[in-house]
Write an enzyme that holds these catalytic residues in place. Structure first.
Site, PDB file in Angstrom:
ATOM      1  N   LEU A 201      -9.324 -11.913  11.758  1.00  0.00           N
ATOM      2  CA  LEU A 201      -8.777 -10.587  12.079  1.00  0.00           C
ATOM      3  C   LEU A 201      -9.470  -9.920  13.259  1.00  0.00           C
ATOM      4  O   LEU A 201      -8.906  -9.025  13.872  1.00  0.00           O
ATOM      5  CB  LEU A 201      -8.925  -9.661  10.870  1.00  0.00           C
ATOM      6  CG  LEU A 201      -7.756  -9.560   9.913  1.00  0.00           C
ATOM      7  CD1 LEU A 201      -8.032  -8.510   8.869  1.00  0.00           C
ATOM      8  CD2 LEU A 201      -6.468  -9.203  10.645  1.00  0.00           C
TER       9      LEU A 201
ATOM     10  N   GLN B 241      -5.794  -1.989  14.957  1.00  0.00           N
ATOM     11  CA  GLN B 241      -5.710  -3.028  15.994  1.00  0.00           C
ATOM     12  C   GLN B 241      -5.026  -4.296  15.487  1.00  0.00           C
ATOM     13  O   GLN B 241      -5.225  -5.361  16.039  1.00  0.00           O
ATOM     14  CB  GLN B 241      -7.103  -3.446  16.514  1.00  0.00           C
ATOM     15  CG  GLN B 241      -8.098  -2.348  16.651  1.00  0.00           C
ATOM     16  CD  GLN B 241      -7.949  -1.618  17.957  1.00  0.00           C
ATOM     17  OE1 GLN B 241      -7.210  -2.042  18.839  1.00  0.00           O
ATOM     18  NE2 GLN B 241      -8.608  -0.500  18.096  1.00  0.00           N
TER      19      GLN B 241
ATOM     20  N   GLU C 205      -5.559   0.822   5.682  1.00  0.00           N
ATOM     21  CA  GLU C 205      -5.721   1.493   6.973  1.00  0.00           C
ATOM     22  C   GLU C 205      -6.769   0.804   7.843  1.00  0.00           C
ATOM     23  O   GLU C 205      -6.602   0.676   9.045  1.00  0.00           O
ATOM     24  CB  GLU C 205      -6.085   2.971   6.770  1.00  0.00           C
ATOM     25  CG  GLU C 205      -4.949   3.811   6.231  1.00  0.00           C
ATOM     26  CD  GLU C 205      -3.711   3.757   7.119  1.00  0.00           C
ATOM     27  OE1 GLU C 205      -3.844   3.618   8.338  1.00  0.00           O
ATOM     28  OE2 GLU C 205      -2.598   3.839   6.568  1.00  0.00           O
TER      29      GLU C 205
ATOM     30  N   TYR D 217      -8.506   9.568  12.253  1.00  0.00           N
ATOM     31  CA  TYR D 217      -7.199   9.074  11.832  1.00  0.00           C
ATOM     32  C   TYR D 217      -7.231   8.558  10.389  1.00  0.00           C
ATOM     33  O   TYR D 217      -6.403   8.944   9.553  1.00  0.00           O
ATOM     34  CB  TYR D 217      -6.691   7.963  12.782  1.00  0.00           C
ATOM     35  CG  TYR D 217      -5.613   7.184  12.096  1.00  0.00           C
ATOM     36  CD1 TYR D 217      -4.334   7.725  11.958  1.00  0.00           C
ATOM     37  CD2 TYR D 217      -5.890   5.966  11.471  1.00  0.00           C
ATOM     38  CE1 TYR D 217      -3.362   7.072  11.226  1.00  0.00           C
ATOM     39  CE2 TYR D 217      -4.923   5.301  10.751  1.00  0.00           C
ATOM     40  CZ  TYR D 217      -3.660   5.863  10.633  1.00  0.00           C
ATOM     41  OH  TYR D 217      -2.714   5.224   9.900  1.00  0.00           O
TER      42      TYR D 217
ATOM     43  N   TYR E 187     -12.716  -7.712  15.135  1.00  0.00           N
ATOM     44  CA  TYR E 187     -13.346  -6.408  14.866  1.00  0.00           C
ATOM     45  C   TYR E 187     -14.077  -6.425  13.519  1.00  0.00           C
ATOM     46  O   TYR E 187     -13.751  -5.671  12.598  1.00  0.00           O
ATOM     47  CB  TYR E 187     -12.309  -5.274  14.887  1.00  0.00           C
ATOM     48  CG  TYR E 187     -11.606  -5.129  16.196  1.00  0.00           C
ATOM     49  CD1 TYR E 187     -12.203  -4.445  17.246  1.00  0.00           C
ATOM     50  CD2 TYR E 187     -10.359  -5.696  16.402  1.00  0.00           C
ATOM     51  CE1 TYR E 187     -11.574  -4.318  18.472  1.00  0.00           C
ATOM     52  CE2 TYR E 187      -9.721  -5.586  17.624  1.00  0.00           C
ATOM     53  CZ  TYR E 187     -10.329  -4.896  18.654  1.00  0.00           C
ATOM     54  OH  TYR E 187      -9.694  -4.771  19.852  1.00  0.00           O
TER      55      TYR E 187
ATOM     56  N   CYS F  75      17.017   4.025  21.488  1.00  0.00           N
ATOM     57  CA  CYS F  75      17.402   5.435  21.667  1.00  0.00           C
ATOM     58  C   CYS F  75      18.850   5.701  21.261  1.00  0.00           C
ATOM     59  O   CYS F  75      19.157   6.758  20.710  1.00  0.00           O
ATOM     60  CB  CYS F  75      17.196   5.853  23.125  1.00  0.00           C
ATOM     61  SG  CYS F  75      15.470   5.763  23.621  1.00  0.00           S
TER      62      CYS F  75
ATOM     63  N   TRP G  85       0.825  -1.216   0.000  1.00  0.00           N
ATOM     64  CA  TRP G  85       0.000   0.000   0.000  1.00  0.00           C
ATOM     65  C   TRP G  85       0.860   1.267   0.000  1.00  0.00           C
ATOM     66  O   TRP G  85       0.345   2.381  -0.064  1.00  0.00           O
ATOM     67  CB  TRP G  85      -0.974  -0.002   1.179  1.00  0.00           C
ATOM     68  CG  TRP G  85      -0.331  -0.278   2.501  1.00  0.00           C
ATOM     69  CD1 TRP G  85       0.248   0.616   3.334  1.00  0.00           C
ATOM     70  CD2 TRP G  85      -0.225  -1.561   3.132  1.00  0.00           C
ATOM     71  NE1 TRP G  85       0.719  -0.019   4.448  1.00  0.00           N
ATOM     72  CE2 TRP G  85       0.437  -1.353   4.364  1.00  0.00           C
ATOM     73  CE3 TRP G  85      -0.624  -2.863   2.794  1.00  0.00           C
ATOM     74  CZ2 TRP G  85       0.722  -2.395   5.239  1.00  0.00           C
ATOM     75  CZ3 TRP G  85      -0.341  -3.890   3.677  1.00  0.00           C
ATOM     76  CH2 TRP G  85       0.312  -3.666   4.873  1.00  0.00           C
ATOM     77  N   ARG G  86       2.191   1.090   0.103  1.00  0.00           N
ATOM     78  CA  ARG G  86       3.061   2.269   0.015  1.00  0.00           C
ATOM     79  C   ARG G  86       3.439   2.568  -1.430  1.00  0.00           C
ATOM     80  O   ARG G  86       4.066   3.579  -1.712  1.00  0.00           O
ATOM     81  CB  ARG G  86       4.347   2.017   0.817  1.00  0.00           C
ATOM     82  CG  ARG G  86       4.057   1.850   2.293  1.00  0.00           C
ATOM     83  CD  ARG G  86       5.116   2.543   3.114  1.00  0.00           C
ATOM     84  NE  ARG G  86       4.692   2.638   4.490  1.00  0.00           N
ATOM     85  CZ  ARG G  86       5.300   2.035   5.499  1.00  0.00           C
ATOM     86  NH1 ARG G  86       6.369   1.294   5.281  1.00  0.00           N
ATOM     87  NH2 ARG G  86       4.861   2.188   6.712  1.00  0.00           N
TER      88      ARG G  86
ATOM     89  N   ASP H 233      -2.030   8.598  15.232  1.00  0.00           N
ATOM     90  CA  ASP H 233      -2.367   7.232  15.663  1.00  0.00           C
ATOM     91  C   ASP H 233      -1.513   6.895  16.887  1.00  0.00           C
ATOM     92  O   ASP H 233      -0.796   7.755  17.415  1.00  0.00           O
ATOM     93  CB  ASP H 233      -2.160   6.233  14.509  1.00  0.00           C
ATOM     94  CG  ASP H 233      -0.685   5.963  14.253  1.00  0.00           C
ATOM     95  OD1 ASP H 233       0.164   6.798  14.664  1.00  0.00           O
ATOM     96  OD2 ASP H 233      -0.367   4.915  13.659  1.00  0.00           O
TER      97      ASP H 233
HETATM   98  S1  SF4 Z   1      15.553   8.997  21.620  1.00  0.00           S
HETATM   99 FE1  SF4 Z   1      14.363   7.221  22.122  1.00  0.00          FE
HETATM  100  S2  SF4 Z   1      12.473   7.982  23.002  1.00  0.00           S
HETATM  101 FE2  SF4 Z   1      13.445   9.693  21.947  1.00  0.00          FE
HETATM  102  S3  SF4 Z   1      12.535   9.679  19.918  1.00  0.00           S
HETATM  103 FE3  SF4 Z   1      14.394   8.461  19.798  1.00  0.00          FE
HETATM  104  S4  SF4 Z   1      13.750   6.370  20.151  1.00  0.00           S
HETATM  105 FE4  SF4 Z   1      12.082   7.706  20.821  1.00  0.00          FE
END
Ligand code: SF4
Length: 353
Positions: A77, A39, A34, A117, A79, A196, A21-22, A135
């Site tokens: 699926l 869910q 979508e 959404y 719902y 992160c 779908w992209r 979302d």
């Molecule tokens: S640093 Fe971590 S918490 Fe902050 S946007 Fe990036 S992945 Fe998300």
């Protein structure tokens, strides 16, 4: 000024998953994807999308479909109101919009089964309208990036996040930007263990700096789960069995099932089984089935042939056993039929009339 848009779009172009779908701007296919993915995890929804597009490649073909066939395709699926609403909206578009999908958010949102959404996703992905999607992924990314403490399920939170998402939207590339921030939430800024240390927004992320990543986003309400106690009664006559269509405003509306008794608590369910023990050829083990807001404890009972069956089955749909798998049923019943090793009670050898 920080170029969040450029950072997220560059990240997206390198990291996005290749999903069918992209590669389209067709609003019908984007709408379908979508609705399917609400869910539902992408890996689970993808084969359904492929099957659906094969069976109903465009709005016209879906508008001519019948509900049982659509629900059968949707089976597994959950719902199911999503599928029923899609069918009804396809008919509405065919009859009252000359088969053309409306191109504006303000029009799309009027269609049945399409909320804020989904309307924003279709309007921006297909028509590049400048409207932000919000979302679960977007809530999470924004709440962490800007360390927002307002609960996402409060009306103040919904307003605040909508304003934030709109302010952040890339006006030149709204469709790509919306997909980028959602994909970033799905793959990088994940609910558990976000990556992160390898994040392109690390130096800009307020919750990372304040050590609140695992507390974002904040939700105020806990979802309540209601227990329900079901006994499914299987009656057999010759090569036939009996089913019924669920018509009430409840889970699994439009799906078929064996006749059902529901009880207010476990004790009444067990009492019922005990009272009917001598009439049974089969009793399944207890099956626990979890839905988002309900916990179902189900038992399947197969009754011996006898006069009583004629009375118990009046008003039910009598079908050849071999056709049982042609009807759309809930995952609970589908799993029971697939997973029960010994379904000889359904072979009708022992209890022919
Ligand atoms: S640093 Fe971590 S918490 Fe902050 S946007 Fe990036 S992945 Fe998300």
């Amino acid at each position: 000024m920080v170029n969040y848009q450029g950072i997220l779009i560059s990240w997206y172009q390198i990291n996005k998953r290749d999903l069918p779908w992209r590669n389209t701007k067709d609003p019908y296919k984007i709408w379908l994807s979508e609705i399917l993915l609400q869910q539902t995890r992408v890996n689970q929804g993808l084969p359904y999308y492929i099957k659906f597009v094969e069976s109903y490649p465009n709005l016209k073909s879906l508008s001519n479909a019948n509900e049982d066939d659509v629900l059968r395709l949707w089976q597994g699926l959950g719902y199911y109101s999503r599928a029923r609403n899609m069918l009804s909206t396809a008919k509405e578009l065919e009859n009252n919009y000359r088969g053309v999908f409306p191109a504006f958010y303000s029009e799309i949102i009027k269609l049945k089964g399409i909320g804020e959404y989904t309307a924003a996703a279709i309007a921006s992905f297909s028509f590049d309208e400048q409207v932000a999607v919000v979302d679960g992924n977007v809530f999470r990314v924004l709440s962490r990036l800007f360390d927002v403490e307002t609960p996402i399920d409060s009306s103040a939170g919904k307003r605040e996040f909508k304003i934030l998402a709109t302010a952040l939207l890339d006006r030149k590339n709204p469709g790509i930007f919306n997909q980028a921030i959602m994909e970033f939430g799905a793959l990088q800024c994940t609910p558990q263990n976000p990556d992160c240390n390898n994040c392109v927004l690390l130096h800009l992320c307020a919750s990372k700096e304040r050590g609140t990543v695992n507390q974002r986003p904040i939700k105020s309400k806990k979802t309540k789960s209601k227990p329900r106690f079901f006994v499914y009664k299987i009656f057999t006559l010759g090569n036939d069995t009996f089913i019924q269509k669920r018509t009430g405003k409840d889970i699994w509306q439009g799906l078929y099932e064996f006749p059902l008794e529901e009880f207010v608590d476990k004790k009444s369910q067990l009492d019922y089984i005990e009272r009917h023990k001598n009439k049974l050829v089969y009793q399944s083990p207890e099956i626990n089935h979890i839905l988002s807001h309900q916990r179902i404890t189900a038992v399947f009972l197969c009754f011996k042939a006898g006069l009583e069956i004629e009375e118990s089955t009046s008003g039910l749909l009598r079908i050849p056993r071999s056709e049982l798998f042609h009807y759309p049923v809930s995952v609970l019943i589908d799993n029971f039929l697939k997973n029960t090793n010994d379904l000889s009670f359904l072979s009708f050898d022992e209890n022919v009339d």
